[in-house]
Design a protein around this motif. Structure first.
Motif, short mmCIF file in Angstrom:
data_model
loop_
_atom_site.label_atom_id
_atom_site.label_comp_id
_atom_site.label_asym_id
_atom_site.label_seq_id
_atom_site.Cartn_x
_atom_site.Cartn_y
_atom_site.Cartn_z
N GLU A 226 -44.37 -7.38 -8.04
CA GLU A 226 -43.43 -6.86 -9.04
C GLU A 226 -42.22 -7.78 -9.18
OE1 GLU A 226 -42.61 -3.00 -7.51
OE2 GLU A 226 -44.25 -2.04 -8.64
N LYS A 227 -41.71 -8.25 -8.04
CA LYS A 227 -40.56 -9.14 -8.05
C LYS A 227 -40.91 -10.46 -8.73
CE LYS A 227 -36.38 -10.39 -6.55
NZ LYS A 227 -35.13 -9.67 -6.83
N ARG A 230 -41.13 -9.96 -12.46
CA ARG A 230 -39.81 -9.85 -13.08
C ARG A 230 -39.13 -11.21 -13.18
NH1 ARG A 230 -34.70 -9.54 -10.93
NH2 ARG A 230 -33.13 -8.65 -12.33
N VAL A 332 -31.80 -8.47 -17.57
CA VAL A 332 -33.07 -7.97 -18.14
C VAL A 332 -33.32 -8.71 -19.45
CG1 VAL A 332 -34.31 -5.98 -19.04
CG2 VAL A 332 -32.73 -5.70 -17.12
#
Length: 589
Positions: A226-227, A230, A332
């Motif tokens: 997940e990291k 991202r 983001v």
């Protein structure tokens, strides 16, 4: 021919034969009607001896239609006769706009058998049988029947075939000869064959997809993926944004190491390990650090003095603190941009230096396993399947649209040839496409308006009892089996080893085509797992000829023995012609 009923049970009648009318033909498996003043019950002959016929009840004729299943039983004085020619269409279907031709009944002089299209293709299906029993021929013939049906040309149908051995290309490549509006599309894992090359955009891979691709096996690996996902989305933005985020990650990792309780030598080794793996203009061994009236290279700042400390601790702190911008950690991306697997590997390197992974030997070991596996893919021949044009971002909807279109037209049959990759990668690819199709159909504003019928050849290679449920919380095949039907995503499993298939998926199949099977474990398995199957159906399939099957389920009023015509053209699934191959060798010698 028949005399009277001598015994009735819940689903069976024992009938005596007439002494004056000897049987002049074989009536085994034929259908019988019990008629009394109130009703007409249909049965099937299952056993015959010299004096007695055993007939199993199937359903009831009511108001010119047939209803499967029986609640009422015939009276003991009911008349007993073979089904008439006029009654056969009630159980074998008729040639209407809403039906498709399946095959012929060998019991009734090759009477044609039709099935409702909605009942057959809007529900999950399973096709089982030994190798050489006619599965591939049967599937090819079934789809050819669909496209040769003049009453309902399937212009908007989408059949996706995941072809384990490249068998179906020959059967459908010239489908436009049936109708010039029909279109066949061919994807291949073999770079040297005709057709388009199988390519999946890396940026469309989710955390779950990457966990499958990298063969993750512990829950601690999921946050790492997940990291990395991202970070790669951040790094794919402008160079300024990427550099700012990378500098922040390195700076935070260095600060964590500097202030831990290790010896200076161990700290220095960890820091140099980070700088060798993750580098930027501001953080590499040759970066220039500006002091008051003097400069140092970054590597020189980590020299250890006589007291066992870094000689330039103050200078290091001042330099590193400049890059500890919390906004970089919370950034983001406003829009997604394309990236490559190589860039994902770079992002994984940065993910490994964050969140205390370096200080946790167990987590670090799991992370290194992911790194090694991703590196082997990036630098191996399988990397080509994830090489996609990065000039323009393509989202899921556009990618699905590109899969099912060819030269600006809708392709009705899309064949994925997976014969040149191993089972593990083939399984991942089918799962990735399944997840994409499920998300696409589930996201449609009007539910089930774009149906997809997916055929999985050699399904036992993919639809297995994997550890996906343990790791991810679900298995995509099982999720589609349970929920896909209402969104228009229908699976058709083709397998010679049903015992190796996921029981959950099989339990959701509604229609079955059972060709000849002989392995005891497979036979026992289908007896336990398949709905509406009984010992009689199992016994029937044992004696079937190649190309003949027992079909039953929602699409059939009663279980049918069906002889399917040979497909034209045929799939490439014939056995090797040993005689001619040997003869050819002899001539050359």
């Amino acid at each position: 021919m028949f005399d009277k009923i001598v015994y009735l049970s819940d689903n069976m009648a024992h009938v005596t034969l007439s002494k004056t009318n000897q049987l002049s033909f074989n009536i085994m498996n034929m259908h019988v009607v019990f008629a009394d003043q109130e009703k007409c019950i249909l049965g099937e002959i299952e056993d015959i001896d010299e004096k007695l016929v055993k007939i199993r009840f199937l359903g009831e004729f009511n108001n010119n239609r047939f209803i499967s299943g029986t609640i009422r039983k015939p009276l003991l004085n009911a008349t007993i006769r073979l089904i008439t020619q006029e009654e056969i269409p009630f159980i074998m279907g008729e040639n209407t706009n809403e039906n498709v031709f399946i095959g012929m009944s060998p019991l009734y002089n090759n009477y044609p058998i039709f099935s409702p299209i909605n009942d057959l293709f809007s529900n999950h299906m399973a096709i089982f049988g030994n190798t050489g029993s006619g599965k591939s021929y049967g599937v090819a013939r079934l789809l050819q029947n669909v496209f040769e049906n003049p009453k309902l040309p399937p212009a908007k149908a989408i059949f996706l075939i995941f072809d384990a051995y490249g068998e179906y290309h020959s059967a459908f490549k010239n489908i436009d000869r049936i109708n010039p509006n029909f279109c066949f599309k061919f994807y291949s894992t073999n770079e040297d064959t005709e057709g388009e090359k199988l390519r999946i955009p890396p940026w469309l891979l989710t955390v779950d997809d990457l966990a499958l691709l990298l063969r993750a096996d512990t829950h601690s690996q999921i946050p790492i993926i997940e990291k990395a996902l991202r970070l790669v989305r951040i790094f794919s933005q402008t160079e300024e944004v990427a550099l700012k985020c990378k500098d922040y990650l390195i700076a935070r990792a260095l600060i964590n190491i500097i202030y831990n309780n290790q010896t200076a030598m161990n700290k220095r080794n960890d820091i140099f390990s980070i700088l060798n793996t993750c580098q930027t203009v501001n953080f590499n061994t040759e970066s220039v650090v500006q002091g008051v009236g003097y400069t140092r290279k970054l590597r020189e700042c980590f020299e250890i003095d006589s007291s066992g400390n870094f000689a330039e601790t103050v200078l290091l702190n001042n330099y590193i603190s400049r890059f500890l911008d919390a906004e970089a950690d919370n950034y983001v991306p406003k829009e997604l941009k394309p990236y490559t697997l190589k860039e994902l590997e770079n992002a994984l390197d940065f993910a490994l230096i964050s969140d205390g992974i370096l200080n946790n030997p167990k987590t670090y070991g799991d992370a290194i396993t992911l790194k090694v596996r991703l590196h082997s893919i990036v630098n191996g021949e399988n990397a080509r399947f994830f090489e996609y044009n990065t000039k323009n971002y393509i989202n899921l909807e556009k990618y699905i649209a590109s899969l099912v279109s060819k030269d600006g037209r809708r392709a009705q049959i899309i064949n994925f040839n997976l014969e040149d990759i191993d089972d593990s990668l083939a399984k991942v690819i089918t799962k990735v496409y399944s997840r994409m199709l499920f998300e696409f159909t589930k996201g449609l504003e009007n539910r089930a308006t774009i149906p997809f019928n997916v055929f999985l050849e050699e399904a036992h290679r993919y639809v297995q009892n994997d550890n996906d449920v343990y790791l991810l919380g679900y298995n995509i095949f099982e999720r589609i089996a349970k929920e896909g039907r209402k969104y228009g995503l229908i699976y058709n499993l083709i397998s010679q080893r049903p015992v190796e298939l996921s029981e959950t998926v099989i339990s959701q199949c509604t229609n079955f085509f059972i060709f000849k099977m002989s392995h005891p474990r497979d036979i026992e398995f289908i007896k336990k797992m398949l709905p509406n199957i009984n010992n009689e159906i199992v016994e029937k399939q044992k004696s079937l000829q190649p190309g003949t099957c027992v079909a039953f389920g929602r699409a059939f009023k009663v279980p049918q023995i069906i002889k399917m015509p040979l497909p034209n053209p045929a799939p490439s699934s014939n056995s090797c012609d040993i005689i001619n191959r040997w003869r050819a060798w002899k001539k050359r010698s």
